[in-house]
Design a protein around this motif. Structure first.
Motif, PDB file in Angstrom:
ATOM      1  N   LYS A  61       0.948  -1.188   0.046  1.00 44.32           N
ATOM      2  CA  LYS A  61       0.023  -0.215   0.173  1.00 44.32           C
ATOM      3  C   LYS A  61       0.925   1.361  -0.129  1.00 44.32           C
ATOM      4  CE  LYS A  61      -3.617   2.172   2.758  1.00 44.32           C
ATOM      5  NZ  LYS A  61      -4.576   2.190   3.879  1.00 44.32           N
ATOM      6  N   THR A  62       1.925   1.394   0.889  1.00 43.64           N
ATOM      7  CA  THR A  62       2.930   2.354   0.870  1.00 43.64           C
ATOM      8  C   THR A  62       4.017   1.875   1.931  1.00 43.64           C
ATOM      9  OG1 THR A  62       3.125   4.765   1.452  1.00 43.64           O
ATOM     10  CG2 THR A  62       1.692   3.601   2.868  1.00 43.64           C
ATOM     11  N   LEU A  63       4.809   2.659   2.116  1.00 44.95           N
ATOM     12  CA  LEU A  63       6.112   2.443   2.814  1.00 44.95           C
ATOM     13  C   LEU A  63       6.685   3.511   3.421  1.00 44.95           C
ATOM     14  CD1 LEU A  63       9.084   1.099   0.907  1.00 44.95           C
ATOM     15  CD2 LEU A  63       6.843   1.734  -0.181  1.00 44.95           C
ATOM     16  N   GLU A  64       7.763   3.328   4.304  1.00 45.71           N
ATOM     17  CA  GLU A  64       8.516   4.216   4.865  1.00 45.71           C
ATOM     18  C   GLU A  64       9.876   3.625   5.283  1.00 45.71           C
ATOM     19  OE1 GLU A  64       6.624   6.394   8.307  1.00 45.71           O
ATOM     20  OE2 GLU A  64       7.506   4.674   9.602  1.00 45.71           O
ATOM     21  N   SER A  65      10.817   4.555   5.449  1.00 42.76           N
ATOM     22  CA  SER A  65      12.328   4.038   5.477  1.00 42.76           C
ATOM     23  C   SER A  65      13.136   5.337   6.182  1.00 42.76           C
ATOM     24  CB  SER A  65      13.084   3.334   4.211  1.00 42.76           C
ATOM     25  OG  SER A  65      14.364   3.028   4.740  1.00 42.76           O
ATOM     26  N   ASP A  66      13.962   5.017   7.103  1.00 44.18           N
ATOM     27  CA  ASP A  66      14.945   5.896   7.342  1.00 44.18           C
ATOM     28  C   ASP A  66      16.199   5.975   6.721  1.00 44.18           C
ATOM     29  OD1 ASP A  66      16.002   3.967   8.820  1.00 44.18           O
ATOM     30  OD2 ASP A  66      15.459   4.676  10.803  1.00 44.18           O
ATOM     31  N   ALA A  81      17.334   9.191  -2.474  1.00 44.00           N
ATOM     32  CA  ALA A  81      16.534   9.776  -1.445  1.00 44.00           C
ATOM     33  C   ALA A  81      17.009   9.655  -0.117  1.00 44.00           C
ATOM     34  CB  ALA A  81      15.029   8.921  -1.552  1.00 44.00           C
ATOM     35  N   LYS A  82      17.057  10.509   0.694  1.00 45.47           N
ATOM     36  CA  LYS A  82      17.565  10.408   2.080  1.00 45.47           C
ATOM     37  C   LYS A  82      16.749   9.450   2.839  1.00 45.47           C
ATOM     38  CE  LYS A  82      21.121  13.371   1.343  1.00 45.47           C
ATOM     39  NZ  LYS A  82      22.276  12.810   1.601  1.00 45.47           N
ATOM     40  N   SER A  83      15.389   9.662   2.614  1.00 45.75           N
ATOM     41  CA  SER A  83      14.498   8.719   3.278  1.00 45.75           C
ATOM     42  C   SER A  83      13.192   8.466   2.563  1.00 45.75           C
ATOM     43  CB  SER A  83      14.156   9.142   4.762  1.00 45.75           C
ATOM     44  OG  SER A  83      13.452  10.483   4.773  1.00 45.75           O
ATOM     45  N   GLY A  97      15.840  16.710   1.205  1.00 42.36           N
ATOM     46  CA  GLY A  97      15.799  18.211   1.337  1.00 42.36           C
ATOM     47  C   GLY A  97      14.510  19.106   1.208  1.00 42.36           C
ATOM     48  N   GLU A  98      14.521  20.267   0.738  1.00 44.72           N
ATOM     49  CA  GLU A  98      13.227  20.803   0.574  1.00 44.72           C
ATOM     50  C   GLU A  98      12.406  20.411  -0.534  1.00 44.72           C
ATOM     51  OE1 GLU A  98      14.833  24.707   0.385  1.00 44.72           O
ATOM     52  OE2 GLU A  98      15.791  24.848   2.328  1.00 44.72           O
TER      53      GLU A  98
END
Length: 335
Positions: A61-66, A81-83, A97-98
Motif C-alpha cells: 500500500k505504501t512504505l517508509e524508511s529512514d 532519497a535521504k529517506s 531536502g526541501e
C-alpha cells in the motif's frame, strides 16, 4: 536531581519508537524491519522475528524508511532519497531536502542501497571449498576450489568464474586442472542481452591438456532478483584443443548455456544449476557437455555449506572422448 534526569531520559527512550522501516500492505497488515532490496517485483524486508521476508510489490500500500536509498524508475537511472515517507495508497514520498517528491509505486522498478562511485552497482558472488581426505587401502587427498562473481551496472554485466581441482592417490597426482572464464553482457532491453565470452581450461593429467573457447551470441534473462535468477544464452564458439601428445584440433560450434539459482526456505537454502551443451559444426565431436548442479545452505549471512555434482562429456571422436563425473561437499562464503 541527576537521578531524576536520568530517569526521565530512560522513560523518553523507552517511549520513543525504534528506528526502522515499515511496509503497509493492502490487506491492512504492517511489517517492520529493514528494507534490503526491491527488484524483480519482490520487496525484501529483514525482520527480527521472521528473517528475510519477500513481499509481492503489488500488495504494498505504501512504505517508509529512514535509510538512504536509490530509487530507480527505469532500468538505468535513479534518484537518491535521504529517506522514504508514507503517502496515499499506491504512492511513496522521496524525501530529499526541501523538495520531496511523491511517486507512484507502480513506476518504481528497483530500490537498493546506493554504492560509492557506482551507485547502482549490484555485486554478487560465492567461493566454495571442498576437501576430502580418505585413509584406507588407497590414501586419497582431494582439493576443490571454485568461485563465481557477477557485477551489474546499468546496461552492462561482468561475470567471472573459475575452479581448481587437485587429487592425490597414494601420493600420486591423479587430477590436476583449472578453468577460468570471463563474460561481458550488454543488455539491449530489460531481458535481452548480447554476450561475449572467453574460457580457458588447463589439465596436466588428462589427454586433453588445453582448451580455449571464444564465443558470442544473444541471451535472455527471465528474472534476476533477490530470490534467484534464470538466464539462457546461445553462442557461436571457436574452440581450440591441445592434447598431451602434441596434437591439435580447432572447430566452430553452436552452444546453449543456462544459469539458474533459486533461494528456498527464507533464503537459507539455495538450489543452483549451470552449464553448457554444444554441437560442433565440423566432425571433431558429436557434442560436449559441461554441467553443474548443487545445493548451498547458509549457516550465517556469509558462511555456507554446499553439495555439488559436476558432469563433463566430450563425445564422438576417438581423439576427444572424455567423460567425468565428480561429487563434492564443502564450505564457502557468499555475498
Amino acid at each position: 536531581m541527576p537521578s531524576r534526569i536520568l530517569l526521565c531520559l530512560a522513560a523518553i527512550s523507552a517511549c520513543a519508537p525504534a528506528l526502522g522501516d515499515t511496509v503497509w500492505l493492502k490487506n491492512g497488515d504492517r511489517l517492520s524491519g529493514k528494507i534490503k532490496l526491491f527488484d524483480g517485483g519482490k520487496l525484501l524486508i529483514q525482520t527480527e522475528y521472521a528473517g528475510a521476508i519477500p513481499i509481492d510489490w503489488k500488495q504494498v500500500k505504501t512504505l517508509e524508511s529512514d535509510q538512504e536509498l536509490l530509487v530507480k524508475q527505469d532500468a538505468y537511472t535513479g534518484e537518491k532519497a535521504k529517506s522514504l515517507q508514507a503517502a496515499d495508497e499506491g504512492k511513496v514520498t522521496l524525501a530529499n531536502g526541501e523538495t520531496p517528491k511523491t511517486v507512484e509505486l507502480a513506476s518504481i522498478q528497483q530500490i537498493l542501497k546506493p554504492r560509492p562511485v557506482v551507485e547502482d552497482l549490484v555485486w554478487r558472488g560465492n567461493v566454495d571449498v571442498a576437501l576430502d581426505y580418505q585413509r584406507a587401502e588407497n590414501d586419497t587427498d582431494d582439493y576443490d576450489v571454485d568461485f563465481k562473481t557477477s557485477a551489474r551496472h546499468g546496461k552492462w554485466r561482468h561475470i567471472a568464474e573459475g575452479e581448481y581441482n587437485r587429487e592425490f592417490q597414494d601420493e600420486v597426482v591423479t587430477t590436476d586442472n583449472w578453468r577460468a572464464e570471463y563474460a561481458l553482457d550488454r543488455f539491449i532491453t530489460d531481458q535481452w542481452f548480447w554476450q561475449g565470452r572467453l574460457t580457458y581450461k588447463r589439465d596436466k593429467v588428462e589427454e586433453l591438456s588445453r582448451q580455449r573457447t571464444v564465443g558470442t551470441g544473444p541471451g535472455y534473462q527471465f528474472w534476476d532478483d533477490e530470490l534467484g535468477a534464470f538466464s539462457l544464452g546461445s553462442l557461436l564458439n571457436r574452440t581450440d584443443y591441445e592434447y598431451s601428445d602434441g596434437g591439435k584440433d580447432n572447430f566452430y560450434s553452436l552452444a546453449m548455456k543456462w544459469d539458474y539459482n533459486r533461494y528456498l526456505i527464507g533464503k537459507s537454502v539455495e538450489f543452483f544449476t549451470n552449464g553448457e551443451v554444444g554441437k560442433p559444426l565440423s566432425g571433431v565431436a558429436d557434442f560436449a557437455l559441461d554441467a553443474e548442479l548443487g545445493l548451498r545452505y547458509k549457516v550465517t549471512d556469509w558462511a555456507s555449506l554446499n553439495l555439488k555434482a559436476e558432469r563433463d562429456i566430450i563425445s564422438g571422436s576417438d581423439d576427444a572422448d572424455f567423460s567425468k563425473t565428480r561429487y563434492t561437499a564443502g564450505f564457502g562464503v557468499t555475498w
